[in-house]
Design a protein around this motif. Structure first.
Motif, mmCIF file in Angstrom:
data_model
loop_
_atom_site.group_PDB
_atom_site.id
_atom_site.type_symbol
_atom_site.label_atom_id
_atom_site.label_comp_id
_atom_site.label_asym_id
_atom_site.label_seq_id
_atom_site.Cartn_x
_atom_site.Cartn_y
_atom_site.Cartn_z
ATOM 1 N N GLN A 44 0.741 -1.134 -0.136
ATOM 2 C CA GLN A 44 0.100 -0.092 -0.095
ATOM 3 C C GLN A 44 0.763 1.219 -0.101
ATOM 4 O OE1 GLN A 44 -2.534 -0.899 3.288
ATOM 5 N NE2 GLN A 44 -4.330 -1.705 1.920
ATOM 6 N N LYS A 45 1.869 1.141 0.594
ATOM 7 C CA LYS A 45 2.820 2.411 0.477
ATOM 8 C C LYS A 45 3.330 2.607 -1.127
ATOM 9 C CE LYS A 45 5.336 2.331 4.886
ATOM 10 N NZ LYS A 45 6.882 1.947 5.414
ATOM 11 N N THR A 46 3.622 1.423 -1.670
ATOM 12 C CA THR A 46 3.987 1.650 -3.168
ATOM 13 C C THR A 46 3.076 2.157 -3.881
ATOM 14 O OG1 THR A 46 5.495 -0.175 -2.599
ATOM 15 C CG2 THR A 46 5.145 0.313 -5.205
ATOM 16 N N ARG A 47 1.688 1.553 -3.698
ATOM 17 C CA ARG A 47 0.578 1.783 -4.545
ATOM 18 C C ARG A 47 -0.717 1.758 -3.546
ATOM 19 N NH1 ARG A 47 -1.385 -2.070 -9.372
ATOM 20 N NH2 ARG A 47 -3.430 -1.189 -9.659
ATOM 21 N N ALA A 48 -1.093 2.752 -3.135
ATOM 22 C CA ALA A 48 -2.421 3.105 -2.334
ATOM 23 C C ALA A 48 -3.486 2.251 -2.726
ATOM 24 C CB ALA A 48 -2.591 4.390 -1.894
ATOM 25 N N ASP A 49 -3.791 2.188 -4.075
ATOM 26 C CA ASP A 49 -4.986 1.349 -4.346
ATOM 27 C C ASP A 49 -4.883 0.070 -4.937
ATOM 28 O OD1 ASP A 49 -3.499 1.845 -6.704
ATOM 29 O OD2 ASP A 49 -5.219 2.508 -8.091
ATOM 30 N N VAL A 50 -3.797 -0.594 -4.430
ATOM 31 C CA VAL A 50 -3.567 -2.042 -4.874
ATOM 32 C C VAL A 50 -4.471 -3.010 -4.419
ATOM 33 C CG1 VAL A 50 -2.040 -2.577 -2.840
ATOM 34 C CG2 VAL A 50 -1.722 -3.911 -5.028
ATOM 35 N N LYS A 51 -4.874 -3.919 -4.996
ATOM 36 C CA LYS A 51 -6.005 -4.919 -4.594
ATOM 37 C C LYS A 51 -5.080 -6.182 -4.013
ATOM 38 C CE LYS A 51 -9.793 -3.329 -7.547
ATOM 39 N NZ LYS A 51 -9.603 -2.117 -6.590
ATOM 40 N N LEU A 52 -5.581 -6.586 -2.825
ATOM 41 C CA LEU A 52 -4.756 -7.634 -2.441
ATOM 42 C C LEU A 52 -5.892 -8.574 -1.820
ATOM 43 C CD1 LEU A 52 -2.099 -5.642 -0.186
ATOM 44 C CD2 LEU A 52 -1.827 -6.874 -2.415
ATOM 45 N N GLY A 53 -5.689 -9.764 -1.833
ATOM 46 C CA GLY A 53 -6.457 -11.010 -1.357
ATOM 47 C C GLY A 53 -5.796 -12.370 -1.228
ATOM 48 N N ILE A 54 -6.555 -13.297 -0.910
ATOM 49 C CA ILE A 54 -6.122 -14.612 -0.454
ATOM 50 C C ILE A 54 -6.860 -15.471 -1.402
ATOM 51 C CG2 ILE A 54 -4.752 -14.091 1.652
ATOM 52 C CD1 ILE A 54 -7.214 -15.953 3.051
ATOM 53 N N CYS A 55 -6.390 -16.711 -1.613
ATOM 54 C CA CYS A 55 -7.437 -17.501 -2.207
ATOM 55 C C CYS A 55 -7.210 -19.203 -1.657
ATOM 56 C CB CYS A 55 -7.297 -17.790 -3.752
ATOM 57 S SG CYS A 55 -5.737 -18.389 -4.292
ATOM 58 N N GLY A 56 -8.087 -20.066 -1.727
ATOM 59 C CA GLY A 56 -7.779 -21.438 -1.237
ATOM 60 C C GLY A 56 -8.447 -21.564 0.009
ATOM 61 N N GLU A 57 -8.145 -22.843 0.531
ATOM 62 C CA GLU A 57 -8.768 -22.842 1.852
ATOM 63 C C GLU A 57 -8.918 -22.091 2.730
ATOM 64 O OE1 GLU A 57 -10.631 -26.015 2.393
ATOM 65 O OE2 GLU A 57 -10.289 -26.052 0.200
ATOM 66 N N HIS A 58 -7.949 -21.165 3.234
ATOM 67 C CA HIS A 58 -8.043 -20.110 3.988
ATOM 68 C C HIS A 58 -8.947 -19.020 3.765
ATOM 69 C CE1 HIS A 58 -3.613 -21.490 3.808
ATOM 70 N NE2 HIS A 58 -3.841 -21.607 5.117
ATOM 71 N N GLY A 59 -9.340 -18.929 2.555
ATOM 72 C CA GLY A 59 -10.456 -18.041 2.139
ATOM 73 C C GLY A 59 -11.658 -18.476 2.434
ATOM 74 N N GLY A 60 -11.854 -19.593 3.075
ATOM 75 C CA GLY A 60 -13.141 -20.148 3.580
ATOM 76 C C GLY A 60 -13.026 -20.244 4.996
ATOM 77 N N ASP A 61 -11.966 -20.003 5.780
ATOM 78 C CA ASP A 61 -12.096 -20.371 7.092
ATOM 79 C C ASP A 61 -12.207 -18.858 8.007
ATOM 80 O OD1 ASP A 61 -10.963 -21.480 9.502
ATOM 81 O OD2 ASP A 61 -9.494 -19.913 9.370
#
Length: 104
Positions: A44-61
């Motif tokens: 976010q320091k580099t690019r304030a509007d960056v979209k960040l996320g996760i996928c996989g089993e962790h995304g459903g926990d």
């Protein structure tokens, strides 16, 4: 560690309390979570509007979804059968934030 062969060691690791939860399904907030927090902050320091996320089993926990919300991740992705649980956890995290803002 590999998810593919975790059945051969994970139960013993959990019994010996080397790991509290299955690291292939729930984020270790004290370890991996700190790395994620650093990645979010630096990204976010580099690019304030960056979209960040996760996928996989962790995304459903639920606990991992709530943790990702506190980090400011934009999205989580998971298998279709886990979507209702992930949506509920995301809604609970958003409502908790709203309640905290209202109290201020």
């Amino acid at each position: 560690m590999s998810r593919d062969d975790s059945g051969s060691f994970l139960p013993a690791y959990q019994e010996a309390e080397i790991v509290k939860k299955n690291p292939f399904a729930s984020i270790d907030q004290g370890g991996v979570g700190k790395l994620m927090q650093t990645a979010v902050e630096l990204g976010q320091k580099t690019r304030a509007d960056v979209k960040l996320g996760i996928c996989g089993e962790h995304g459903g926990d639920p606990e991992s979804v709530k943790f990702c919300h506190t980090l400011g991740l934009t999205y989580v992705s998971c298998s279709p059968f886990r979507v209702p649980v992930a949506r509920l956890a995301a809604a609970q995290a958003a409502l908790k934030d709203e309640a905290v803002k209202t109290k201020k």
